[in-house]
Enzyme design. Structure first.
Site, PDB file in Angstrom:
ATOM      1  N   LYS A 187       0.834  -1.203   0.000  1.00 26.23           N
ATOM      2  CA  LYS A 187       0.000   0.000   0.000  1.00 26.23           C
ATOM      3  C   LYS A 187       0.870   1.255   0.000  1.00 26.23           C
ATOM      4  O   LYS A 187       0.563   2.245  -0.681  1.00 26.23           O
ATOM      5  CB  LYS A 187      -0.923  -0.003   1.226  1.00 26.23           C
ATOM      6  CG  LYS A 187      -1.768   1.268   1.341  1.00 26.23           C
ATOM      7  CD  LYS A 187      -2.740   1.200   2.518  1.00 26.23           C
ATOM      8  CE  LYS A 187      -3.560   2.490   2.604  1.00 26.23           C
ATOM      9  NZ  LYS A 187      -4.588   2.429   3.665  1.00 26.23           N
ATOM     10  N   HIS A 207      -7.283 -30.603 -35.555  1.00 31.07           N
ATOM     11  CA  HIS A 207      -8.157 -29.459 -35.286  1.00 31.07           C
ATOM     12  C   HIS A 207      -9.207 -29.791 -34.221  1.00 31.07           C
ATOM     13  O   HIS A 207     -10.400 -29.552 -34.400  1.00 31.07           O
ATOM     14  CB  HIS A 207      -8.812 -28.971 -36.563  1.00 31.07           C
ATOM     15  CG  HIS A 207      -7.821 -28.542 -37.613  1.00 31.07           C
ATOM     16  ND1 HIS A 207      -6.883 -27.564 -37.383  1.00 31.07           N
ATOM     17  CD2 HIS A 207      -7.614 -28.982 -38.880  1.00 31.07           C
ATOM     18  CE1 HIS A 207      -6.149 -27.403 -38.480  1.00 31.07           C
ATOM     19  NE2 HIS A 207      -6.554 -28.251 -39.392  1.00 31.07           N
ATOM     20  N   PHE A 224     -29.942 -36.520 -29.319  1.00 31.56           N
ATOM     21  CA  PHE A 224     -30.976 -37.371 -29.915  1.00 31.56           C
ATOM     22  C   PHE A 224     -31.151 -37.092 -31.406  1.00 31.56           C
ATOM     23  O   PHE A 224     -30.813 -36.014 -31.903  1.00 31.56           O
ATOM     24  CB  PHE A 224     -32.309 -37.221 -29.173  1.00 31.56           C
ATOM     25  CG  PHE A 224     -32.900 -35.828 -29.180  1.00 31.56           C
ATOM     26  CD1 PHE A 224     -33.389 -35.248 -30.351  1.00 31.56           C
ATOM     27  CD2 PHE A 224     -33.001 -35.100 -28.009  1.00 31.56           C
ATOM     28  CE1 PHE A 224     -33.949 -33.985 -30.359  1.00 31.56           C
ATOM     29  CE2 PHE A 224     -33.562 -33.827 -28.000  1.00 31.56           C
ATOM     30  CZ  PHE A 224     -34.033 -33.268 -29.180  1.00 31.56           C
ATOM     31  N   ASP A 264     -34.588 -39.590 -40.308  1.00 35.59           N
ATOM     32  CA  ASP A 264     -33.767 -39.569 -41.525  1.00 35.59           C
ATOM     33  C   ASP A 264     -32.306 -39.923 -41.246  1.00 35.59           C
ATOM     34  O   ASP A 264     -31.656 -40.594 -42.056  1.00 35.59           O
ATOM     35  CB  ASP A 264     -33.862 -38.204 -42.219  1.00 35.59           C
ATOM     36  CG  ASP A 264     -33.503 -37.026 -41.322  1.00 35.59           C
ATOM     37  OD1 ASP A 264     -33.253 -37.244 -40.124  1.00 35.59           O
ATOM     38  OD2 ASP A 264     -33.481 -35.879 -41.830  1.00 35.59           O
TER      39      ASP A 264
END
Length: 536
Positions: free
Chosen positions: A144, A300, A485, A490
């Site tokens: 200080k 990467h 999930f 598809d």
């Protein structure tokens, strides 16, 4: 940098150190400038034994050291000597009235709290006894008042201070005192952080205060305020790109050896780059998530190939077979020591970095023939429930580390056909690789060897397609892992075209029934994990 070059002549110094490295030589140099040395306990004894004249703190204060040294420097004749402003007449008058002599330098390092709590089996009482009180108080007083007082908390600074004293006739410049004060405040901040961190994790204390309704609310969430303290290890040549500056730091945590890549040892090759560290960390964390012998090849931050094996050479060759093209210039990591055979195998192609817990002497001799190959020896990274941080513009995201490891009993079979034992082995392996692959992540695996990896795509079905497209090994007969999930059937339909036999995924989609029906149509076994492994 300040233009105020005001010098302070060092006439009196208080030296009280736990780490006595270099302190005798430093004190001897101070005496060359006729600096009066005040000291305490073991430090005073060490200096006297070296033939250095020392004045005891108790002589200065007129008060004996007591309570096993707990009370020695907490006295107005010490802190008044540190805090008094030299150009303030009232302060100087107070010094004169109380017969206090100014102290121009404080040399203090603290009780070894961090080392104490790093010991296995340390008790709470032992840790608390190593909480320094007088040391931080003196450091803060001196720091200080750095306009008038120099504070030294690191033995590594002794040499440069002696150099400046020689250059400036036993005085130190204001710039130097400012820099020393900054280091001092950083040290006390790190010390307090270590103490609060240890006590905050101590279950004995938590158990005692958690019954208090006020504290139980605080303990149930993240801290309202937190401080990260890091120590700089080195500058890096540049950051992620050549126009960016970079450095390597490690967390100054009260957890002993943190392990991992930041604290690894470079045994061969040129200095690590920013990207080398990032990729090496991804590779080593992946292999360290396996109990069995594993090898990972990373490019990467994503896995180009991962495999288990009976030997390190077998694991490496299986991992390499997944994508030998992407492996060129990649990062190779093992979770076992590297022998000569695997070292020779790795040396066959260009690899940027190799990481392992250790290396046989014969293996290291082989690897050192590759001058550009960076060879790292690393201890296992922490797997405890610590926090991890990600900086964003204007703030920081904080989360608990992903330490989840899936077990067989955690799996829920949701299809008509249950997976075989061999399929379960591959599913669990694939799930672990998926955890370390950028989302959306799809991983094909057969015989605990990756076959294809689809990483970092905007749609899950694209990751399914890319993983299959990049496969260098036959996909037929493999299993598939998905880090989240399937939102539609598809992705599953696409994977089934390539002959997969089983699927592991978190479940939880509103269309789970549709996806399960698709799996049954294709004769697939499918299990739900109930957890997901997004990685950004």
């Amino acid at each position: 940098m300040t233009t105020d070059k005001r010098l302070v002549k060092i006439r009196r110094a208080l030296i009280s150190v736990s780490d006595k490295t270099g302190v005798v030589d430093f004190a001897r140099e101070l005496r060359r400038f006729d600096v009066e040395i005040i000291s305490t306990g073991g430090t005073a004894k060490a200096l006297r034994e070296a033939g250095i004249e020392v004045r005891d703190v108790s002589e200065v204060t007129g008060f004996p050291e007591m309570m096993d040294g707990r009370i020695k420097t907490l006295h107005p004749k010490i802190h008044g000597a540190l805090l008094a402003l030299r150009d303030n007449p009232q302060h100087q008058a107070a010094l004169s009235d109380q017969e206090i002599e100014p102290i121009d330098m404080v040399v203090v390092n603290l009780y070894p709290f961090e080392k104490t709590i790093a010991r296995e089996g340390v008790t709470l009482a032992e840790a608390i006894e190593q909480i320094d009180i007088g040391g931080p108080a003196m450091i803060r007083s001196a720091a200080k008042n750095h306009r008038d007082v120099a504070v030294v908390v690191d033995p590594g600074n002794y040499q440069s201070i002696v150099f400046e004293l020689n250059q400036k006739g036993g005085a130190l410049a204001l710039d130097t005192r400012e820099q020393l004060a900054l280091l001092a405040f950083a040290r006390t901040a790190a010390y307090d952080s270590a103490i609060s961190g240890f006590l905050g994790k101590d279950q004995r204390l938590i158990g005692e205060i958690s019954n208090d309704p006020h504290f139980s609310k605080l303990l149930s969430s993240f801290d309202e305020r937190t401080r990260l303290t890091m120590l700089k290890m080195s500058d890096l040549r540049y950051g992620e790109n050549p126009h960016q500056k970079a450095g390597l730091y490690f967390f100054d945590e009260p957890a002993g050896d943190q392990g991992g890549i930041a604290l690894s040892e470079l045994l061969n090759g040129k200095e690590m780059s920013f990207n080398n560290f990032v990729d090496a960390d991804a590779a080593y964390q992946l292999v360290c998530d396996f109990h069995d012998l594993a090898c990972a090849i990373i490019k990467h931050t994503n896995p180009a190939g991962v495999a288990l094996g009976a030997t390190t050479e077998e694991a490496y060759r299986k991992a390499l077979a997944c994508d030998p093209v992407s492996a060129f210039g990649g990062i190779v990591a093992f979770n076992r020591d590297v022998d000569e055979a695997s070292a020779r195998a790795v040396a066959e192609i260009f690899i940027e970095v190799l990481i392992a817990p250790d290396y046989a002497p014969e293996a290291l001799a082989v690897l050192k023939t590759k001058k550009n190959l960076r060879v790292l020896r690393a201890s296992t990274p922490q797997t405890n429930e610590a926090l991890e941080y990600k900086q964003i513009s204007g703030g920081m995201l904080v989360q608990t580390r992903d330490t989840h490891r899936l077990k067989r009993e955690d799996l829920k079979v949701v299809t008509k056909r249950a997976p075989s034992t061999a399929e379960l082995d591959d599913l669990l392996f694939a799930w672990t690789v998926c955890k370390h692959t950028k989302s959306n992540a799809i991983v094909y695996v057969r015989n605990r060897q990756t076959v294809g990896v689809g990483a970092g795509q905007m749609s899950r079905v694209d990751s399914v397609k890319i993983g299959a497209m990049r496969a260098q090994l036959p996909i037929a007969g493999s299993v598939l892992a998905s880090d989240a999930f399937f939102p539609f059937r598809d992705g599953l339909d696409e994977a089934a075209k390539h002959g997969i036999t089983a699927v592991i995924q978190p479940g939880g989609s509103v269309r789970d029934d549709e996806v399960i029906a698709a799996a049954d149509e294709h004769g697939l076994a499918m299990v739900f994990t109930g957890v997901r492994h997004f990685k950004h």
